[in-house]
Design an enzyme around this catalytic site. Structure first.
Site, PDB file in Angstrom:
ATOM      1  N   ASP A  86       0.831  -1.212   0.000  1.00 47.09           N
ATOM      2  CA  ASP A  86       0.000   0.000   0.000  1.00 47.09           C
ATOM      3  C   ASP A  86       0.862   1.258   0.000  1.00 47.09           C
ATOM      4  OD1 ASP A  86      -2.642  -1.410   2.108  1.00 47.09           O
ATOM      5  OD2 ASP A  86      -2.405  -1.349  -0.078  1.00 47.09           O
ATOM      6  N   GLU A  87       1.972   1.208   0.753  1.00 48.98           N
ATOM      7  CA  GLU A  87       2.942   2.324   0.719  1.00 48.98           C
ATOM      8  C   GLU A  87       3.432   2.564  -0.700  1.00 48.98           C
ATOM      9  OE1 GLU A  87       6.284   1.614   3.187  1.00 48.98           O
ATOM     10  OE2 GLU A  87       5.303   2.235   5.035  1.00 48.98           O
ATOM     11  N   LEU A  88       3.759   1.480  -1.359  1.00 48.21           N
ATOM     12  CA  LEU A  88       4.287   1.586  -2.722  1.00 48.21           C
ATOM     13  C   LEU A  88       3.276   2.232  -3.661  1.00 48.21           C
ATOM     14  CD1 LEU A  88       6.512   0.951  -4.772  1.00 48.21           C
ATOM     15  CD2 LEU A  88       5.483  -1.317  -5.075  1.00 48.21           C
TER      16      LEU A  88
END
Length: 1030
Positions: A86-88
C-alpha cells in the site's frame, strides 16, 4: 506528472522517506543508511512511533507526501507485507501527481523478479494476495505498482561486494538529487551550474575530514557569486554556516595584529552562532566552540594571509566534514596558507557572455531584433568579463538603437566607473615598482614573451621575474605555456583601458607613460618631455600631420620604450622626421610602424635595444657598418618593401627572432648571419627576389625556417642540423639532400609547389608531419616506412606521383587527393584511428577500395569515390536514414558508409555529415558521388543512439551546412574478434588517383602556433579538429 516549477517551489518536511520490510533490513541496511544520511545532512522520516495496522495510517501517508524523495527497498519479503504494498501504491501516486523522486534498492532480489513477481519475491506476493483474499482488480493494482517500481533503475545489492560503499553512493545520489534544484536567488545566472559542479567536486562532500578550498580569479569574474550560490545550495548539509563578506575592508585603523585577529574572530562567531555582540579574550575560542561542529564557512575577498590565520588557521579548529571556502584574487595568499585545492574561474565563452549581457539588457538570453550586432560589440568591449557585462547591460536596458551606438562609442575610450573601480583594486594593492611593471605590460607588452619583458627591464634594478609572479598571483596577468604574457581580463582592450585610466590620473609632470595622441604631438613637436617619461605609445591614426622636433627626445633621457603604430588605417597620418633627430641613448624598445624615412638617424644608439620593430617601413637601409647590438633579441622588418640590403648583424649575438617576410627588394642574406648563434626563428615568407644565402649557415640554435614563396632561390643551404620546422614552397630546388639529410631533429617538413622536385632520397626518422602538396614529386623514398613518429602525410595535388611505398604504422592522417597518377598504395594497419582521404580519386580499383573500407572498420575514417554502398554493409537503405531491428552488442563496433554528393557545383567545399551523435568534416567533393566511411565502438554511443521499447536502433544522417545529399546509407556490425584480426592481416595495394582545384591543406605538429610558427600559407583546417567524433 507535476511540473518542475510546482515541484521545486514546495517546502518539504523530510528529504527522504524509506519504504521497507522491517525484519529484512531495519537492523542492517536501514540502520547504516540512517547513519550515513545523518552525516551527509539528509533528513529521513522515522516511523518508529507509528503503530502498525491493517492499512497505512494517515500520518504515514502524510509523511510520504511531505518527503522530497522516496526510496523503496525491495527485499525478498517486501511483498509479504500488505502495508509495504500500500505504501508503494501511494509513493507511485505521489510520483505521478506531485513529481516526487523515487529511487530503488534491490536488496537480495532480481529486478525482473519484482517486475513479474517470480522467484521467492513472487511466492511472497502470491501468499499475500491469497491471504488477503483480493479481487483481481486489487491484485492488479499491486502487481502494476511492482512492475512500475521494478522498471526504475536503482542499486542492485547483488552486484556490490561492499555494502558500505553502496550506501555511500546512495547517499551521494540522494544529495545530488536534492541539490538539483538550487535556490531561486541564482536562477538564470549563465554558466553558474558548471562552476558549481566543479566546486562540488573539489569540496568532496563525502570526505569526512576537514577541507579548505579556494576560488580564485581576477576582479569581476564572479567569485563571490559562485561562493554565495554554494552557500545557498549546501547550507542545509551542515550544522552551522556563515558567509563572511568584504574581508578586504576588514583591516581597520587602530588595531594591532593581535587585536585585529580578535575582532575578526568575534565577527565570525557572532555570525555563525547567530549571537550579536560576542566578545572574546584569546584566539583559541573558535577552536573551542567549533571543533565538534560540521561547519560551512565562506571567507570572501581575502587579501591578506593574516585574515586566514585569524579565521581558519588549522583544520583541527573545525569538526569532521567541515568545509572552508576562500575567495581571493591573490593566489600567493593561498600558497602561504597551504590551500592547494583551488578552482580558478575562467572567462565565459562568447556565447555565454552574450547571454549574460542580454539577461541584464533585455531580461532574456538573446538580443531583441536589430540589436544582435550591437550586443556582440558590447561583449567584445567588455572582454567577456561578467562584471562588465552586468554593469553595461543594466545601463543599456530600455535604450533605443541610437543610444546603444552612443554607449558603444564611449566604451572604445572610456571604462565604466563601476568596472574600473573593481579592477583598480588589484592594481592599488601592488607596490610601486609592481604597479609600474603592470602599466608597462598593459601598454607595451601584452602578448609578448615573458623572457623578452625580463630583458626589457634588465637595467632597472628590479626583480622582473618576481614582479611577474606577483602579477600572476594577483590574477592581473597570466603567462601561457609558451611563456607569453596575456591579460587575465580576457582581452587586450580591457587591460589596456585599465592601464590607460591609471595613466591619465597621474599628474602630467609625474607621468611615466604618455598615451594621449594630442599630448604626444605637443611633446614631440615642441620638445616638452620630462625626465619622468619612460614610455610613449603613439597611435598616429587620428593625427593629420606631425613634425617631430630634432630635439624631441633630448629632455626625455629615461625613455626606454617607444611605440608608434596605427590603430586603424585611415590614410590621413603624415609624420615628418628630421635627419638629425636623435633617439634616446638607452632605448630598449623601438617599435615604429610605417617608419617614413629611407634611413635611420646616423646617430642612433643601439647598444641597449632589445626589440626593433619596423614593419611596413619606407627604409632602404638601416645603418652603416657594425653596430653594438649586444642586447637585441627580436627584429621585425615585415613588409619593408624598399629594403634592399640588411645591415651587418655580426654583433647581434643574442638575436632570437628575425622576420624578413615580404621584403620584396631583398636579394641577399649577408654572411654576418653566421654570427647569429642564438637565432631560433627565421621567417622569409614572400621574399620573391631573394637569390643568395650563405652556403653553410649551420646555426645550432635555429629551430624554424620559413621560406614560403622565395621563388628565385636555387640552392637550399644547410641552415641548421637542429632545425625542427622547415617550410618551403615555390623554390626551384632539384636536390634537397644536403639541406635535409643532416636535420636529425626535423619534425615538420613542408615542400609545396616544388616545380623541379622529382623525388626525395632521404627523410629524417624524427619527422611527425610531411607536406609535399602540389609538388612535381614522382616518388616517395622507401625509407618512409621507418618514420615511426610520422602522423600526418599530405600529398594533395601531387599529380605525377606514381606509387606510394609501405607507410609507417604510426600514420594517422593520409591526404592523397588529386594524385592523378597514383597506382599503388600500401596502407598502415597498426592503428585503428587512421584517416584516409582519396577524394576525387576515380581510378581506385576494387581491391584498394575494400582495403580502405576494412582499414577504417573501428575508429577510422575515409573518403573515396563511389555510387553505392558496398555489399558487406548488411544493413542498407536508400535516403539518409535506416533502422536496425535489433540492438547491436556494446562489445562490438559499427561501421557506417554513406553515398554523398554536393547539391550544387562548387569549387571550394567542406561538408559536414551528422549522424545523430557523430560529426565529421569532408573535403571538397568534385562532380560526382563519393563514399564516406567511419567506424566507432557501439559502447561509445549506446546511451544516446535512438532506441525504443521495440529494441530498434535508428541512424539518421544529414548535412550540417545543407550542401550535401545523402542518397544511400549502410551500417555493418564489426565483431570484437574481427576488429582484432583486421590489424593483423597485413597490407593492401591497388591503384588510385584524382583531381581537384581547391587549395591544399597544411598540417602542423603544433595544434596551436604563434605568429612566428606560421608558414605564411593559407591554412584550410586543423586535421585533428576537422575529423572529430562526439
Amino acid at each position: 506528472m507535476a511540473s518542475s516549477s510546482s515541484f521545486t517551489s514546495r517546502n518539504y518536511s523530510y528529504n527522504v522517506f524509506a519504504s521497507f520490510h522491517g525484519p529484512d533490513v531495519r537492523k542492517t541496511l536501514l540502520s547504516h543508511m540512517r547513519d550515513q544520511f545523518k552525516r551527509n545532512g539528509i533528513t529521513m522520516f522515522d516511523d518508529q512511533e507509528i503503530e502498525r495496522c491493517v492499512t497505512i495510517s494517515p500520518s504515514l501517508t502524510e509523511a510520504i507526501r511531505e518527503s522530497r524523495i522516496s526510496i523503496v527497498i525491495l527485499s525478498k519479503k517486501y511483498a509479504s507485507s500488505s502495508w509495504c504494498l500500500d505504501e508503494l501504491v501511494e509513493i507511485l501516486k505521489c510520483k505521478e501527481t506531485i513529481g516526487q523522486i523515487v529511487m530503488t534498492i534491490f536488496y537480495g532480489v532480481k529486478p525482473s523478479d519484482v517486475r513479474i513477481q517470480t522467484g521467492e519475491f513472487g511466492i511472497a506476493f502470491s501468499e499475500t494476495c491469497a491471504r488477503k483474499n483480493l479481487t483481481d482488480g486489487e491484485k492488479q493494482k499491486w502487481s502494476k505498482a511492482l512492475n512500475n517500481v521494478g522498471n526504475i533503475a536503482g542499486e542492485d545489492f547483488l552486484t556490490w561486494d561492499n555494502e558500505a560503499k553502496m550506501i555511500k553512493k546512495i547517499a551521494r545520489d540522494v544529495s545530488d538529487k536534492l541539490d538539483a534544484t538550487p535556490s531561486r536567488d541564482f536562477d538564470g545566472m549563465v554558466g553558474l551550474e558548471s562552476h558549481l559542479r566543479k566546486m562540488e567536486c573539489l569540496l568532496d562532500l563525502d570526505y569526512d575530514g576537514v577541507r579548505m578550498v579556494a576560488i580564485s580569479g581576477p576582479a569581476g569574474i564572479g567569485k563571490t557569486t559562485i561562493a554565495r550560490a554554494l552557500h545557498s545550495l549546501l547550507s542545509y548539509r551542515f550544522q552551522l554556516t556563515c558567509f563572511v563578506d568584504n574581508l578586504r575592508g576588514s583591516y581597520h585603523c587602530g588595531f594591532d595584529e593581535y587585536g585585529l585577529k580578535l575582532r575578526l574572530q568575534e565577527q565570525l562567531l557572532s555570525n555563525i552562532l547567530n549571537q550579536d555582540g560576542i566578545r572574546i579574550c584569546h584566539l583559541g575560542v573558535i577552536q573551542e566552540r567549533l571543533h565538534d561542529q560540521r561547519v560551512l564557512i565562506i571567507l570572501d575577498d581575502v587579501n591578506d594571509v593574516k585574515q586566514l590565520e585569524a579565521l581558519a588557521n588549522e583544520p583541527t579548529w573545525f569538526g569532521p566534514g567541515s568545509r572552508i571556502v576562500v575567495t581571493t584574487e591573490n593566489k600567493e595568499i593561498l600558497q602561504q596558507h597551504g590551500i592547494n585545492n583551488m578552482y580558478h574561474v575562467g572567462f565565459p565563452s562568447d556565447e555565454e557572455a552574450l547571454k549574460i549581457l542580454c539577461r541584464y539588457a533585455f531580461r532574456q538570453s538573446y538580443p531583441h531584433n536589430c540589436f544582435k550586432e550591437h550586443a556582440k560589440r558590447v561583449t567584445e568591449f567588455c572582454c567577456n568579463l561578467p562584471l562588465g557585462l552586468r554593469v553595461v547591460g543594466s545601463s543599456l536596458r530600455g535604450k533605443n538603437e541610437d543610444e546603444w551606438k552612443g554607449v558603444i562609442h564611449r566604451l572604445e575610450t572610456i571604462l565604466d566607473r563601476d568596472i574600473e573601480k573593481v579592477l583598480r583594486v588589484g592594481y592599488e594593492s601592488l607596490h610601486e615598482k609592481e604597479q609600474s611593471l603592470f602599466l608597462h605590460i598593459a601598454v607595451f607588452f601584452n602578448y609578448k614573451e615573458s623572457d623578452l619583458v625580463k630583458a626589457m627591464f634588465a637595467d632597472n634594478h628590479f626583480d622582473t621575474e618576481q614582479g611577474l609572479k606577483i602579477l600572476v598571483n594577483r590574477s592581473l596577468i597570466y603567462i601561457s605555456t609558451k611563456g607569453e604574457i596575456r591579460p587575465c581580463a580576457s582581452g587586450y582592450l580591457l587591460l589596456q583601458q585599465v592601464g590607460t585610466q591609471v595613466v591619465h590620473r597621474e599628474k602630467p609632470w609625474k607621468r611615466r607613460i604618455i598615451i594621449d595622441a594630442q599630448e604626444i604631438c605637443d611633446v614631440l613637436e615642441h620638445a616638452k618631455g620630462t625626465r619622468a617619461v619612460s614610455g610613449i605609445s603613439f597611435d598616429i591614426s587620428g593625427i593629420d600631420e606631425v613634425s617631430i622636433s630634432k630635439k624631441a627626445f633630448k629632455r626625455m633621457p629615461n625613455l626606454r620604450f617607444l611605440r608608434v603604430y596605427k590603430g586603424k588605417d585611415d590614410g590621413n597620418d603624415v609624420v615628418h622626421i628630421p635627419g638629425e633627430m636623435e633617439f634616446p641613448r638607452r632605448l630598449r624598445l623601438l617599435h615604429w610602424e610605417a617608419y617614413p624615412s629611407k634611413y635611420l638617424p646616423h646617430t642612433i644608439h643601439l647598444e641597449y635595444l632589445v626589440e626593433l620593430n619596423l614593419q611596413n617601413s619606407q627604409l632602404e637601409k638601416l645603418w652603416e657598418g657594425s653596430q653594438p647590438l649586444a642586447n637585441l633579441k627580436k627584429m621585425d622588418l615585415l613588409a619593408s618593401g624598399n629594403l634592399k640590403e640588411l645591415p651587418d648583424l655580426s654583433k647581434a649575438t643574442k638575436l632570437e627572432k628575425l622576420n624578413l617576410s615580404f621584403c620584396v627588394s631583398l636579394v641577399e642574406i649577408p654572411s654576418s648571419f653566421l654570427h647569429l648563434q642564438k637565432l631560433q626563428t627565421l621567417t622569409m615568407t614572400g621574399c620573391i627576389n631573394l637569390e643568395v644565402m650563405p652556403a653553410h649557415l649551420n646555426l645550432a640554435s635555429l629551430k624554424q625556417v620559413n621560406m614560403i614563396g622565395c621563388s628565385r632561390l636555387r640552392n637550399l643551404p644547410v641552415i641548421s642540423t637542429n632545425i625542427r620546422r622547415l617550410y618551403i614552397s615555390e623554390i626551384e630546388v632539384e636536390d634537397e639532400r644536403a639541406s635535409i639529410k643532416s636535420c636529425s631533429r626535423l619534425k615538420n617538413l613542408t615542400i609545396r609547389k616544388g616545380g623541379k622536385l622529382k623525388g626525395l632520397t632521404h627523410l629524417p626518422t624524427s619527422l611527425t608531419t610531411v607536406n609535399l602538396s602540389n609538388s612535381d614529386i614522382e616518388r616517395i623514398p622507401e625509407c618512409i616506412k621507418d618514420l615511426n613518429r610520422l602522423q600526418y602525410l599530405n600529398l594533395c595535388g601531387c599529380r605525377r606521383l606514381s606509387s606510394l611505398p609501405e607507410l609507417p604504422g604510426s600514420l594517422m592522417f593520409l591526404y592523397a587527393e588529386d594524385c592523378e597518377s597514383l597506382e599503388t598504395v600500401f596502407f598502415p594497419v597498426n592503428t585503428s584511428y587512421v584517416h584516409l582521404f582519396f577524394t576525387n580519386c576515380f581510378k581506385l580499383g576494387e581491391q584498394a577500395r575494400k582495403a580502405i573500407i576494412r582499414q577504417t572498420a573501428t575508429h577510422g575514417k575515409a573518403c573515396l569515390p563511389g555510387r553505392e554502398v558496398p555489399a558487406e554493409f548488411d544493413h542498407r537503405d536508400s535516403g539518409n536514414s535506416l533502422t536496425i531491428n535489433r540492438l547491436l552488442s556494446p562489445d562490438n563496433c559499427f561501421q557506417v558508409c554513406l553515398v554523398v554528393s554536393p547539391k550544387r557545383q562548387i569549387k571550394e567545399y567542406r561538408g559536414s555529415i551528422l549522424c545523430r551523435l557523430v560529426i565529421d568534416d569532408l573535403d571538397p567533393i568534385d562532380r560526382v558521388e563519393h563514399l564516406f566511411i567511419f567506424g566507432n565502438k557501439i559502447e561509445d554511443f549506446r546511451a544516446e543512439i535512438i532506441s525504443n521499447v521495440s529494441r530498434e536502433m535508428m541512424f539518421k544522417f544529414s548535412s550540417h551546412y545543407h550542401d550535401l545529399y545523402v542518397t544511400e546509407c549502410g551500417v555493418q556490425e564489426i565483431y570484437a574478434s574481427e576488429s582484432d584480426q583486421i590489424f593483423e592481416d597485413g597490407y593492401y595495394s591497388d591503384t588510385s588517383g584524382g583531381s581537384n582545384d581547391s587549395e591544399p591543406r597544411e598540417v602542423f605538429e603544433d595544434q596551436v602556433s604563434n605568429d612566428d610558427d606560421d608558414d605564411g600559407s593559407s591554412l584550410r583546417s586543423n586535421p585533428a579538429k576537422r575529423l572529430k567524433t562526439r
